[in-house]
Design a protein around this motif. Structure first.
Motif, mmCIF file in Angstrom:
data_model
loop_
_atom_site.group_PDB
_atom_site.id
_atom_site.type_symbol
_atom_site.label_atom_id
_atom_site.label_comp_id
_atom_site.label_asym_id
_atom_site.label_seq_id
_atom_site.Cartn_x
_atom_site.Cartn_y
_atom_site.Cartn_z
ATOM 1 N N ILE A 1 4.123 -4.084 13.178
ATOM 2 C CA ILE A 1 5.392 -4.637 12.698
ATOM 3 C C ILE A 1 6.104 -3.664 11.752
ATOM 4 O O ILE A 1 7.307 -3.408 11.882
ATOM 5 C CB ILE A 1 5.142 -6.009 12.022
ATOM 6 C CG1 ILE A 1 4.610 -7.000 13.064
ATOM 7 C CG2 ILE A 1 6.415 -6.532 11.360
ATOM 8 C CD1 ILE A 1 4.054 -8.288 12.491
ATOM 9 N N ARG A 2 5.353 -3.121 10.808
ATOM 10 C CA ARG A 2 5.972 -2.226 9.820
ATOM 11 C C ARG A 2 6.688 -1.063 10.528
ATOM 12 O O ARG A 2 7.822 -0.729 10.208
ATOM 13 C CB ARG A 2 4.894 -1.695 8.875
ATOM 14 C CG ARG A 2 5.447 -0.795 7.785
ATOM 15 C CD ARG A 2 4.357 -0.301 6.880
ATOM 16 N NE ARG A 2 3.323 0.431 7.624
ATOM 17 C CZ ARG A 2 2.223 0.940 7.071
ATOM 18 N NH1 ARG A 2 2.010 0.789 5.781
ATOM 19 N NH2 ARG A 2 1.335 1.590 7.794
ATOM 20 N N GLN B 1 2.800 -14.322 6.454
ATOM 21 C CA GLN B 1 1.991 -13.320 5.761
ATOM 22 C C GLN B 1 2.835 -12.209 5.139
ATOM 23 O O GLN B 1 2.314 -11.344 4.460
ATOM 24 C CB GLN B 1 1.036 -12.650 6.762
ATOM 25 C CG GLN B 1 0.157 -13.599 7.540
ATOM 26 C CD GLN B 1 -1.057 -14.021 6.747
ATOM 27 O OE1 GLN B 1 -1.486 -13.304 5.869
ATOM 28 N NE2 GLN B 1 -1.586 -15.188 7.034
ATOM 29 N N CYS B 2 4.139 -12.208 5.396
ATOM 30 C CA CYS B 2 5.003 -11.133 4.883
ATOM 31 C C CYS B 2 5.056 -11.193 3.355
ATOM 32 O O CYS B 2 5.354 -12.237 2.774
ATOM 33 C CB CYS B 2 6.406 -11.274 5.480
ATOM 34 S SG CYS B 2 7.611 -10.193 4.710
ATOM 35 N N LEU B 3 4.792 -10.055 2.734
ATOM 36 C CA LEU B 3 4.733 -9.989 1.269
ATOM 37 C C LEU B 3 6.044 -10.431 0.619
ATOM 38 O O LEU B 3 6.042 -11.093 -0.422
ATOM 39 C CB LEU B 3 4.424 -8.535 0.864
ATOM 40 C CG LEU B 3 3.720 -8.356 -0.469
ATOM 41 C CD1 LEU B 3 2.328 -8.966 -0.425
ATOM 42 C CD2 LEU B 3 3.619 -6.867 -0.791
ATOM 43 N N LEU B 4 7.135 -10.078 1.251
ATOM 44 C CA LEU B 4 8.451 -10.418 0.720
ATOM 45 C C LEU B 4 8.608 -11.934 0.566
ATOM 46 O O LEU B 4 9.311 -12.411 -0.315
ATOM 47 C CB LEU B 4 9.516 -9.877 1.694
ATOM 48 C CG LEU B 4 10.909 -9.621 1.178
ATOM 49 C CD1 LEU B 4 10.886 -8.585 0.065
ATOM 50 C CD2 LEU B 4 11.783 -9.116 2.324
ATOM 51 N N ILE C 1 11.091 -11.381 11.308
ATOM 52 C CA ILE C 1 10.420 -10.524 12.296
ATOM 53 C C ILE C 1 10.680 -11.030 13.722
ATOM 54 O O ILE C 1 10.963 -10.254 14.632
ATOM 55 C CB ILE C 1 8.906 -10.465 11.985
ATOM 56 C CG1 ILE C 1 8.684 -9.898 10.575
ATOM 57 C CG2 ILE C 1 8.161 -9.621 13.030
ATOM 58 C CD1 ILE C 1 7.283 -10.103 10.021
ATOM 59 N N LEU D 1 9.887 -2.121 12.379
ATOM 60 C CA LEU D 1 10.985 -2.436 11.451
ATOM 61 C C LEU D 1 11.629 -1.157 10.925
ATOM 62 O O LEU D 1 12.852 -1.070 10.776
ATOM 63 C CB LEU D 1 10.466 -3.300 10.290
ATOM 64 C CG LEU D 1 10.035 -4.722 10.668
ATOM 65 C CD1 LEU D 1 9.480 -5.463 9.458
ATOM 66 C CD2 LEU D 1 11.194 -5.510 11.265
ATOM 67 N N CYS E 1 12.684 -4.831 4.722
ATOM 68 C CA CYS E 1 11.226 -4.625 4.737
ATOM 69 C C CYS E 1 10.819 -3.637 3.639
ATOM 70 O O CYS E 1 11.480 -2.614 3.442
ATOM 71 C CB CYS E 1 10.808 -4.100 6.117
ATOM 72 S SG CYS E 1 9.079 -3.610 6.173
ATOM 73 N N LEU E 2 9.750 -3.945 2.941
ATOM 74 C CA LEU E 2 9.288 -3.113 1.825
ATOM 75 C C LEU E 2 8.440 -1.937 2.296
ATOM 76 O O LEU E 2 8.037 -1.114 1.490
ATOM 77 C CB LEU E 2 8.449 -3.974 0.857
ATOM 78 C CG LEU E 2 9.134 -5.224 0.307
ATOM 79 C CD1 LEU E 2 8.126 -6.088 -0.435
ATOM 80 C CD2 LEU E 2 10.288 -4.827 -0.593
ATOM 81 N N GLN E 3 8.148 -1.875 3.597
ATOM 82 C CA GLN E 3 7.256 -0.830 4.149
ATOM 83 C C GLN E 3 5.950 -0.783 3.331
ATOM 84 O O GLN E 3 5.533 0.270 2.828
ATOM 85 C CB GLN E 3 7.967 0.524 4.169
ATOM 86 C CG GLN E 3 9.088 0.596 5.204
ATOM 87 C CD GLN E 3 8.560 0.490 6.644
ATOM 88 O OE1 GLN E 3 7.645 1.194 7.039
ATOM 89 N NE2 GLN E 3 9.134 -0.424 7.418
ATOM 90 N N CYS E 4 5.321 -1.929 3.221
ATOM 91 C CA CYS E 4 4.098 -2.071 2.415
ATOM 92 C C CYS E 4 3.012 -1.093 2.879
ATOM 93 O O CYS E 4 2.870 -0.857 4.083
ATOM 94 C CB CYS E 4 3.524 -3.480 2.574
ATOM 95 S SG CYS E 4 4.712 -4.761 2.241
ATOM 96 N N VAL F 1 10.920 -11.176 5.925
ATOM 97 C CA VAL F 1 11.715 -10.477 6.936
ATOM 98 C C VAL F 1 11.706 -11.340 8.206
ATOM 99 O O VAL F 1 10.654 -11.882 8.586
ATOM 100 C CB VAL F 1 11.109 -9.086 7.250
ATOM 101 C CG1 VAL F 1 11.924 -8.376 8.324
ATOM 102 C CG2 VAL F 1 11.038 -8.238 5.982
ATOM 103 N N PRO G 1 0.321 -3.573 5.288
ATOM 104 C CA PRO G 1 1.276 -4.566 5.802
ATOM 105 C C PRO G 1 0.588 -5.871 6.214
ATOM 106 O O PRO G 1 0.045 -5.986 7.305
ATOM 107 C CB PRO G 1 1.899 -3.856 7.005
ATOM 108 C CG PRO G 1 0.957 -2.767 7.376
ATOM 109 C CD PRO G 1 0.026 -2.508 6.249
ATOM 110 N N THR G 2 0.628 -6.844 5.327
ATOM 111 C CA THR G 2 -0.052 -8.118 5.569
ATOM 112 C C THR G 2 0.532 -8.870 6.769
ATOM 113 O O THR G 2 -0.157 -9.675 7.398
ATOM 114 C CB THR G 2 0.044 -9.018 4.326
ATOM 115 O OG1 THR G 2 1.394 -8.962 3.863
ATOM 116 C CG2 THR G 2 -0.891 -8.565 3.221
ATOM 117 N N CYS G 3 1.794 -8.579 7.088
ATOM 118 C CA CYS G 3 2.438 -9.262 8.220
ATOM 119 C C CYS G 3 1.601 -9.099 9.497
ATOM 120 O O CYS G 3 1.486 -10.019 10.307
ATOM 121 C CB CYS G 3 3.831 -8.706 8.455
ATOM 122 S SG CYS G 3 3.877 -6.900 8.567
HETATM 123 FE FE1 SF4 Z 1 7.595 -5.465 5.779
HETATM 124 FE FE2 SF4 Z 1 6.779 -7.987 5.132
HETATM 125 FE FE3 SF4 Z 1 5.260 -6.434 6.728
HETATM 126 FE FE4 SF4 Z 1 5.530 -5.779 4.100
HETATM 127 S S1 SF4 Z 1 4.532 -7.627 4.926
HETATM 128 S S2 SF4 Z 1 5.592 -4.392 5.882
HETATM 129 S S3 SF4 Z 1 7.665 -6.470 3.759
HETATM 130 S S4 SF4 Z 1 7.345 -7.226 7.191
#
Ligand code: SF4
Ligand code: FAD
Length: 468
Positions: free
Chosen positions: A50-51, A92-95, A104, A54, A32-35, A102, A38-40
């Protein structure tokens, strides 16, 4: 995630994936990028943080992680297994824009299982004694919507009674989704937790037959929440559909799951175990029926779907598992009539090939029949899995309750119906939808019931859950 080999698992009803171990979970969470934004979380209907969970998993702090999830999601062991994460948080996860998102959902499942193993229970926090407020609330239906609404109200001090038509609680989680996707012991643990909060369960109690919603109100319940789901199967309306050996997916799966027909004659209820089974449909229900047929010992299982793989509404994971297990997919194909022998037993169906035309109202390309493409598909059991609608019983037996053209109960975004004191949520409002949306609706309605009984105004901001 490691899973049972396809050749082995078609011979049993045990769960397919084995789940992560602690090292795997920490490694996956560390991706996880710890955005900052966090779009997730935009993709989660119950707004799990979620962030943060994780981050806690990455640090090996599993107790904190499951606590974060449970702050907004009461059924993580269920959601981690059956939520369509690939179209929700993980989409929606940026990764996911460049690599694999991720996992999730797998991590949510890991945490719920970890907690259950630690405590030897369903892992939910020990119920805290709450002062009773003297109000009784009736919940009709014990699916994810009813269970969530009941648990939240019990925690607020209400005396809650769930009326359930079946002899077991859990709704589709117990009678529809098969053991190999969602072990029944996990659902039962969640039901036990709700009971431990003081919620009373009345089984074999069909509201609309034994009592009506109006009678529940007359009996002193301050509010009634209707979470009766969408358990009425649709049929195709084609010639020959009444032949012996043609099931609705609902009946087929209920016999196999709830009534344990796979264990017949040890269990009382049988189900026809065809040599060649055809399942009609392309959703999760169709996948569950096809994969159940394989496990019941059918030699050949075909899944007939009128569009292509791309348009299939089932979760990718379920399609992939069905393919691995040897289900034959007949894409761009639709039945036109069912054929039976002189004794009324089905022996197959006449089908036509389709091609995709212009998009229809749903945005998916419309299937168009290819002239002269008729062919016969032999089958001694056919399962129709083309969708479900709401059972009309509650609407027919409740005075002044408004419904839509589709027969669903009308409710505002807080779950209030047109009838004072009566609330509704889950599939009975949305039509056949998802577990997480049903849970969100139960939660939203519980808060609305509490506000109404205490005379508090609605918050200005929107809440997740059922909409009009
Ligand atoms: Fe982590 Fe993906 Fe959420 Fe960013 S969008 S915080 S990478 S799970
Ligand atoms: P239900 O779960 O349908 O529960 C309603 C309950 O009300 C039932 O127990 C019923 O017996 C009871 N009831 C009905 N009428 C009465 C009455 N008159 N009196 C008393 N009790 C009554 N969703 C996902 O998110 N992921 C999946 O992978 C998935 N797979 C599915 C597979 C199958 C085979 C099916 C059928 C559905 C699947 N779904 C899945 C959809 C999901 O299960 C539903 O959206 C969800 O269960 C709806 O919850 P609910 O509480 O509204 O209703």
């Amino acid at each position: 995630m490691a899973e049972q080999d396809a050749a082995v698992r078609v011979g049993n009803f045990q769960e397919v994936p084995f789940g992560y171990n602690a090292e795997q979970a920490m490694a996956e969470a560390s991706r996880c990028l710890q955005c900052k934004t966090p779009t997730c979380m935009d993709g989660c209907p119950v707004e799990v943080d979620i962030r943060s969970f994780l981050l806690a998993v990455e640090a090996g702090n599993f107790a904190d992680a499951i606590g974060i999830i449970k702050a907004t999601n009461g059924l993580p062991a269920v959601c981690g297994r059956v939520c369509p994460q690939e179209t929700q948080c993980e989409e929606q996860c940026l990764l996911g824009k460049k690599k694999r998102p991720v996992a999730i959902g797998n991590l949510e499942r890991f945490l719920a299982d970890w907690e259950r193993e630690q405590k030897g229970t369903n892992g939910s926090a020990k119920p805290v004694a709450v002062a009773r407020n003297g109000h009784r609330v009736a919940i009709v239906g014990s699916g994810p919507a009813g269970l969530t609404c009941a648990a939240d109200l019990a925690r607020m001090g209400y005396d809650v009674t769930i009326f359930e038509a079946f002899h077991k609680a859990g709704g589709v989680l117990i009678y529809g989704i098969p053991e190999f996707r969602l072990p029944k012991s996990i659902v039962q643990a969640e039901v036990d937790y709700v009971a431990s909060l003081g919620v009373e369960f009345r089984y074999n109690h069909v509201i609309g037959k034994l009592d009506t919603v109006d009678e529940l109100l007359e009996q002193g319940f301050s509010a009634v929440f209707v979470g009766t789901g969408a358990g009425l199967p649709y049929f195709m309306g084609l010639p020959g559909e009444n032949a012996i050996g043609i099931y609705s997916a609902n009946e087929y799966l209920t016999r196999s799951n709830l009534m344990r027909a796979y264990d017949f004659p040890n269990a009382d209820t049988p189900v026809l175990r065809g040599d060649r089974v055809a399942v009609i449909g392309g959703g999760n229900v169709a996948m569950d029926a096809a994969r159940t047929a394989l496990r019941l010992g059918s030699r050949e299982v075909s899944l007939v779907y009128r569009r292509s793989r791309e348009e299939m509404p089932a979760r990718n994971e379920e399609i992939h598992h069905a393919e691995q297990e040897g289900v034959r997919f007949e894409y761009l194909c639709a039945p036109t009539r069912f054929e039976s022998d002189d004794h009324g037993w089905v022996r197959g169906m006449t089908c036509v090939r389709m091609q995709l035309g212009e998009p229809d109202d749903s945005g998916r390309r419309r299937p168009v029949t290819i002239e002269g493409s008729e062919f016969f598909l032999p089958a001694d059991v056919i399962v129709v899995a083309i969708g479900n609608g709401p059972n009309p019983l509650i609407a027919q037996t409740t005075a002044d309750i408004a419904t839509t053209k589709r027969g669903t109960i009308r409710a505002d975004k807080f779950g209030r119906t047109s009838k004072k004191g009566v609330y509704a949520g889950g599939d009975i409002v949305l039509g056949a939808a998802t577990v997480i949306l049903a849970m969100g609706a139960g939660k939203t309605a519980a808060r609305a019931i509490d506000r109404d009984l205490r005379g508090i105004a609605d918050p200005v901001e929107d809440e997740a859950g059922a909409t009009a």
